[in-house]
Scaffold this motif. Structure first.
Motif, PDB file in Angstrom:
ATOM      1  N   ALA A 184       0.819  -1.218   0.000  1.00 34.50           N
ATOM      2  CA  ALA A 184       0.000   0.000   0.000  1.00 34.50           C
ATOM      3  C   ALA A 184       0.850   1.263   0.000  1.00 34.50           C
ATOM      4  O   ALA A 184       0.411   2.311  -0.493  1.00 34.50           O
ATOM      5  N   SER A 185       2.069   1.168   0.523  1.00 33.01           N
ATOM      6  CA  SER A 185       2.947   2.348   0.524  1.00 33.01           C
ATOM      7  C   SER A 185       3.289   2.800  -0.886  1.00 33.01           C
ATOM      8  O   SER A 185       3.696   3.942  -1.106  1.00 33.01           O
ATOM      9  N   GLY A 186       3.126   1.905  -1.858  1.00 25.84           N
ATOM     10  CA  GLY A 186       3.461   2.228  -3.237  1.00 25.84           C
ATOM     11  C   GLY A 186       2.352   2.911  -4.011  1.00 25.84           C
ATOM     12  O   GLY A 186       2.517   3.181  -5.207  1.00 25.84           O
ATOM     13  N   ALA A 187       1.220   3.192  -3.366  1.00 20.90           N
ATOM     14  CA  ALA A 187       0.107   3.853  -4.045  1.00 20.90           C
ATOM     15  C   ALA A 187       0.545   5.214  -4.598  1.00 20.90           C
ATOM     16  O   ALA A 187       1.473   5.839  -4.070  1.00 20.90           O
ATOM     17  N   PRO A 188      -0.114   5.693  -5.660  1.00 19.87           N
ATOM     18  CA  PRO A 188       0.290   6.962  -6.278  1.00 19.87           C
ATOM     19  C   PRO A 188       0.378   8.127  -5.305  1.00 19.87           C
ATOM     20  O   PRO A 188       1.266   8.965  -5.420  1.00 19.87           O
ATOM     21  N   ARG A 189      -0.506   8.185  -4.312  1.00 13.71           N
ATOM     22  CA  ARG A 189      -0.481   9.315  -3.388  1.00 13.71           C
ATOM     23  C   ARG A 189       0.502   9.122  -2.233  1.00 13.71           C
ATOM     24  O   ARG A 189       0.589   9.965  -1.355  1.00 13.71           O
ATOM     25  N   ARG A 190       1.231   7.981  -2.294  1.00 11.95           N
ATOM     26  CA  ARG A 190       2.266   7.748  -1.284  1.00 11.95           C
ATOM     27  C   ARG A 190       3.632   7.729  -1.983  1.00 11.95           C
ATOM     28  O   ARG A 190       4.151   8.795  -2.328  1.00 11.95           O
ATOM     29  N   LEU A 191       4.216   6.555  -2.206  1.00 10.67           N
ATOM     30  CA  LEU A 191       5.549   6.501  -2.816  1.00 10.67           C
ATOM     31  C   LEU A 191       5.505   6.298  -4.329  1.00 10.67           C
ATOM     32  O   LEU A 191       6.545   6.325  -4.977  1.00 10.67           O
ATOM     33  N   ASN A 192       4.321   6.042  -4.866  1.00 12.42           N
ATOM     34  CA  ASN A 192       4.111   5.992  -6.311  1.00 12.42           C
ATOM     35  C   ASN A 192       5.022   4.991  -7.023  1.00 12.42           C
ATOM     36  O   ASN A 192       5.725   5.328  -7.965  1.00 12.42           O
ATOM     37  N   ARG A 193       4.979   3.713  -6.576  1.00  9.97           N
ATOM     38  CA  ARG A 193       5.675   2.657  -7.298  1.00  9.97           C
ATOM     39  C   ARG A 193       4.775   2.090  -8.394  1.00  9.97           C
ATOM     40  O   ARG A 193       3.576   2.327  -8.397  1.00  9.97           O
ATOM     41  N   ASP A 194       5.372   1.328  -9.279  1.00  9.45           N
ATOM     42  CA  ASP A 194       4.613   0.672 -10.343  1.00  9.45           C
ATOM     43  C   ASP A 194       3.967  -0.592  -9.780  1.00  9.45           C
ATOM     44  O   ASP A 194       4.656  -1.584  -9.514  1.00  9.45           O
ATOM     45  N   LEU A 195       2.653  -0.573  -9.594  1.00  5.68           N
ATOM     46  CA  LEU A 195       1.913  -1.714  -9.030  1.00  5.68           C
ATOM     47  C   LEU A 195       1.058  -2.397 -10.085  1.00  5.68           C
ATOM     48  O   LEU A 195       0.095  -3.094  -9.754  1.00  5.68           O
ATOM     49  N   SER A 196       1.421  -2.232 -11.344  1.00  7.40           N
ATOM     50  CA  SER A 196       0.570  -2.713 -12.434  1.00  7.40           C
ATOM     51  C   SER A 196       0.852  -4.155 -12.847  1.00  7.40           C
ATOM     52  O   SER A 196       0.161  -4.689 -13.721  1.00  7.40           O
ATOM     53  N   GLY A 197       1.842  -4.804 -12.256  1.00  4.60           N
ATOM     54  CA  GLY A 197       2.203  -6.155 -12.689  1.00  4.60           C
ATOM     55  C   GLY A 197       1.138  -7.186 -12.370  1.00  4.60           C
ATOM     56  O   GLY A 197       0.539  -7.165 -11.294  1.00  4.60           O
ATOM     57  N   SER A 198       0.899  -8.095 -13.289  1.00  2.00           N
ATOM     58  CA  SER A 198      -0.028  -9.199 -13.050  1.00  2.00           C
ATOM     59  C   SER A 198       0.730 -10.374 -12.436  1.00  2.00           C
ATOM     60  O   SER A 198       1.949 -10.476 -12.559  1.00  2.00           O
TER      61      SER A 198
END
Length: 226
Positions: free
Chosen positions: A124-138
């Protein structure tokens, strides 16, 4: 059903006798032959649904007293992450930005709840409004494997800082995802860098006294827990 939830496929098997076969059997005096069939359904746990009637809504049992470390509970609350306890599996839903983790009593050893909770909060820390990591991987992709590395190393850092010692080995889980990325010999280094940022973001929400002791623990032992 809550948006973003994924169902489980179940198959119902039975036999039925068509009316034409019943009629044939009556006319010939023979036994009617039943036809086997399979029917597939997609089902959802009640914990995955919203606005259910009270008589079928499932309320997750509250965690047994003393099973959740107060500092971990306070940290999670302070992050503002939509953290839900219930269901029978742990996950983070990027599209709706919430975490779901089963209650501690659902784990074979409740201490491992903390590792799982911190792992999902690291996602959850990687959400755009936080650390904005790429979470798009399947699932099964290199992007997914990389994010799993980040979350598990971050959970290891957080557990070390908080004095949590899970019985499940972080290194085993990390190693399983490194296999997916075996051609990238710097994957763990890159993931550790992102994990450090994720752990720092989470631990920054500790109360002042706990944050100071957490910083000291990371400084004294910055290795991935094994």
């Amino acid at each position: 059903m809550r948006k973003g939830e994924r169902g489980t496929t179940v198959v119902y098997a039975d036999r039925f006798t068509p009316e034409d076969e019943r009629r044939r059997a009556r006319e010939t005096g023979e036994e009617a032959q039943a036809i086997p069939f399979l029917k597939r359904f997609t089902v959802f746990n009640a914990a995955q649904c919203e606005n259910l009637p009270e008589e079928i809504a499932a309320a997750a049992p509250p965690p047994d007293s003393g099973l959740i470390e107060p500092r971990v509970e306070a940290l999670i609350a302070a992050t503002g992450i939509d953290f839900r306890i219930g269901g029978n599996r742990a996950f983070y839903v990027p599209a709706h930005d919430y975490v779901m983790v089963p209650p501690p009593q659902a784990f074979f050893e409740p201490i491992n709840w903390h590792r799982t909770a911190l792992h999902e909060c690291s996602h959850a820390s990687g959400a755009p409004r936080r650390l904005n990591r790429d979470l798009s991987g399947s699932f099964g992709s290199k992007k997914y494997a990389f994010e799993e590395l980040v979350a598990e190393i971050s959970a290891a850092f957080c557990c070390a800082a908080l004095g949590i010692v899970p019985t499940v080995r972080h290194a085993d889980y990390i190693g399983s995802w490194l296999e997916v990325m075996r051609e990238d010999n710097r994957a763990v280094v890159r993931a550790a860098s992102q994990a450090s940022k994720a752990a720092d973001w989470l631990l920054a929400h500790l109360p002042d006294d706990d944050a100071a002791s957490g910083d000291a623990a990371i400084a004294n032992d910055g290795r991935v827990a094994a």
